[in-house]
Design a protein around this motif. Structure first.
Motif, short mmCIF file in Angstrom:
data_model
loop_
_atom_site.label_atom_id
_atom_site.label_comp_id
_atom_site.label_asym_id
_atom_site.label_seq_id
_atom_site.Cartn_x
_atom_site.Cartn_y
_atom_site.Cartn_z
N HIS A 115 31.16 114.47 10.17
CA HIS A 115 31.33 113.65 11.28
C HIS A 115 31.69 114.26 12.47
CE1 HIS A 115 32.49 109.73 12.90
NE2 HIS A 115 33.65 110.16 13.35
N HIS A 119 30.59 114.86 16.62
CA HIS A 119 31.47 114.58 17.63
C HIS A 119 31.28 115.68 18.65
CE1 HIS A 119 33.57 110.57 17.46
NE2 HIS A 119 34.19 111.14 16.06
N SER A 140 40.46 111.85 17.42
CA SER A 140 39.95 110.49 16.88
C SER A 140 41.05 109.46 16.39
CB SER A 140 38.61 110.67 16.12
OG SER A 140 38.94 110.97 14.85
N GLY A 141 40.78 108.35 15.71
CA GLY A 141 41.52 107.58 14.94
C GLY A 141 41.91 108.30 13.55
N GLY A 142 41.16 109.27 13.10
CA GLY A 142 41.29 109.75 11.65
C GLY A 142 41.69 111.33 11.98
N GLY A 168 44.64 109.18 17.84
CA GLY A 168 44.24 107.85 17.83
C GLY A 168 45.20 106.76 16.97
N ASP A 172 47.13 103.62 18.17
CA ASP A 172 47.00 102.37 17.82
C ASP A 172 48.41 101.70 17.33
OD1 ASP A 172 44.06 102.74 18.34
OD2 ASP A 172 43.62 103.07 16.11
N GLY A 185 44.10 102.26 21.86
CA GLY A 185 43.50 103.40 22.60
C GLY A 185 43.03 102.71 24.18
N ASP A 189 45.25 102.69 27.65
CA ASP A 189 44.56 103.35 28.88
C ASP A 189 44.63 102.29 30.05
OD1 ASP A 189 43.09 104.94 30.28
OD2 ASP A 189 41.47 105.51 28.87
N GLY A 277 36.98 109.77 19.61
CA GLY A 277 37.46 108.59 20.46
C GLY A 277 38.47 108.49 21.57
N ASN A 281 39.95 108.57 26.63
CA ASN A 281 40.98 108.33 27.32
C ASN A 281 40.87 109.01 29.00
OD1 ASN A 281 44.21 109.30 28.20
ND2 ASN A 281 44.08 107.27 27.10
N THR A 308 33.44 107.73 21.40
CA THR A 308 33.81 106.77 20.11
C THR A 308 32.39 106.97 19.32
OG1 THR A 308 32.84 105.01 21.66
CG2 THR A 308 35.29 105.40 21.50
N ASP A 309 32.80 106.41 18.09
CA ASP A 309 31.66 106.63 17.08
C ASP A 309 30.48 106.08 17.36
OD1 ASP A 309 33.46 107.95 15.65
OD2 ASP A 309 34.07 106.55 14.14
O1 KG4 Z 1 35.92 108.75 17.13
P1 KG4 Z 1 36.52 107.07 16.82
O2 KG4 Z 1 35.82 105.91 17.38
O3 KG4 Z 1 36.63 106.96 15.38
C1 KG4 Z 1 37.05 107.81 14.35
O4 KG4 Z 1 36.55 108.71 14.05
O5 KG4 Z 1 38.16 107.70 14.11
O6 KG4 Z 1 38.10 107.04 17.41
C2 KG4 Z 1 38.69 105.69 17.31
C3 KG4 Z 1 40.02 106.05 17.93
C4 KG4 Z 1 40.97 104.81 17.66
O7 KG4 Z 1 42.27 105.33 17.32
C5 KG4 Z 1 40.90 104.47 19.29
O8 KG4 Z 1 42.22 103.65 19.54
C6 KG4 Z 1 40.86 105.73 19.99
O9 KG4 Z 1 39.87 106.39 19.37
N1 KG4 Z 1 40.30 105.26 21.39
C7 KG4 Z 1 41.18 105.51 22.54
C8 KG4 Z 1 40.35 105.29 23.66
N2 KG4 Z 1 39.04 105.00 23.36
C9 KG4 Z 1 39.31 104.75 22.18
N3 KG4 Z 1 42.15 106.31 22.68
C10 KG4 Z 1 43.16 106.31 23.90
N4 KG4 Z 1 42.36 105.94 25.02
C11 KG4 Z 1 41.05 105.46 24.90
N5 KG4 Z 1 40.53 104.90 26.07
#
Ligand code: KG4
Ligand code: ZN
Length: 346
Positions: A115, A119, A140-142, A168, A172, A185, A189, A277, A281, A308-309
């Protein structure tokens, strides 16, 4: 577009997005995403079992939507790529099982991919071949990682990563604290646009002279924001949400971009790629742009919808593996929830 280049279908189900992307070579033909985010919102985080069920329901319709969008048939597909890890075990399993079924039924090669490498690979769909080596900041979130990418298909080294929360995750959690919806996120923003990033000087974790230069820490920042907000609430003073959002976001963007630029300089690499993700930002993108320009570096940042994913990123990496002549995965590959970032594929 060259009609003779292989048509690759990519499936992503590592978290709460069911993504199906179709690429021919490095041309993006379809990027269909079905999200179960609304089902998780009231829990304030992704509920693994709910995500798995949603993937199961969305898988076939999303495949068909992507095929329609691309104007191709299943029988036209030359290879199937799927996120094999890292991610939620049950969620990954749905995508991997679907990909195996399609590969077997169509008698086409299967590529189980990472994954995180996806990215990075996704940027080739928008900006062409990746200058290698480059440094990738993956947030990202993880995950939050700084990577040296000598080859996106075969040579990713980790320079550093978060020692606690992912970037991320911090967005959150802080959003929740401020009463903003999940995932936080995008809401932070948006709120930050009306706020003053210098209103509160929040701590920049792991930036001392003796700290690991490329590791990150966001849990102290999260706690600092929580304390600041609680103190206000205790006094009965209103919490300036926009100012807190902007100041928190500034602290994250500052640390991420400073360390990424430092890694480029130390490795003698002239390109920084941001992905994941959090790379959607707006302040992170702006500050990365500015600091790269100041340091004479090139910045590569996929458009927000590709950060984002999604399934297009998986198809993009699959397509690069096919182009590099890398052998497909065995049909017996597992879904590996803790697949190492250095392992590009099975
Ligand atoms: O890559 P992703 O879609 O999923 C994972 O692989 O985790 O990332 C999701 C993360 C979430 O924590 C979300 O809040 C964050 O990306 N995110 C952002 C923005 N858009 C998504 N964080 C800050 N600013 C943004 N505009
Ligand atoms: Zn991701």
């Amino acid at each position: 577009m060259h009609p003779d280049l292989p048509l690759v279908l990519g499936i992503e189900t590592s978290c709460d997005e069911t993504g199906v992307g179709i690429v021919r070579g490095s041309s993006l033909l379809a990027d269909a995403v079905a999200s179960s985010v609304d089902a998780h919102a009231r829990f304030g985080g992704v509920v693994p079992e709910v995500a798995s069920r949603a993937h199961l329901e969305a898988m076939v319709p999303t495949i068909h939507r992507a095929l329609d969008e691309a104007g191709v048939r299943l029988s036209d597909v030359d290879a199937i790529a799927v996120t094999a890890g890292p991610g939620l075990a049950g969620a990954l399993l749905v995508g991997v099982a679907a990909a195996k079924a399609y590969a077997l039924a169509l008698d086409k090669p299967l590529y189980g991919v990472n994954h995180l490498a996806s990215h990075i690979a996704v940027d080739t769909l928008e900006h062409g071949p990746l200058p290698e080596p480059c440094i990738a900041l993956l947030v990202s979130g993880g995950h939050s990682s700084l990577l040296l990418v000598e080859s996106v298909t075969d040579g990713i080294t980790s320079l550093g990563a978060t020692i606690d929360d992912a970037a991320g995750e911090a967005f959150d959690k802080v959003a929740r604290l401020l009463g903003l919806p999940f995932p936080g996120g995008p809401y932070i923003d948006r709120a930050a646009r009306e706020g003053d990033p210098a209103a509160v000087l929040f701590p920049r974790g792991l930036t001392g002279p003796r700290d690991a230069p490329y590791d990150f820490s966001f849990s102290g920042l999260k706690t600092a924001v929580a304390r600041w907000v609680e103190a206000r609430r205790r006094n009965g003073t209103a919490v300036p949400v926009a100012d807190v959002a902007a100041s928190f976001q500034e602290a994250v963007a500052d640390v991420l971009t400073a360390k990424a630029v430092k890694a480029c300089r130390a490795s003698g690499v002239d390109t920084l790629l941001i992905g994941g993700g959090v790379a959607a930002n707006s302040r992170l993108r702006e500050l990365a742009e500015q600091r790269c320009a100041d340091a004479g570096l090139r910045l590569r940042a996929p458009r927000a919808s590709l950060c984002t994913d999604n399934g297009a990123m998986v198809a993009a990496l699959g397509s690069l593996l096919v182009a590099d002549g890398i052998a497909p995965s065995a049909l017996g590959i597992p879904a590996d929830s803790s697949m190492a970032v250095t392992e590009v594929r099975f």
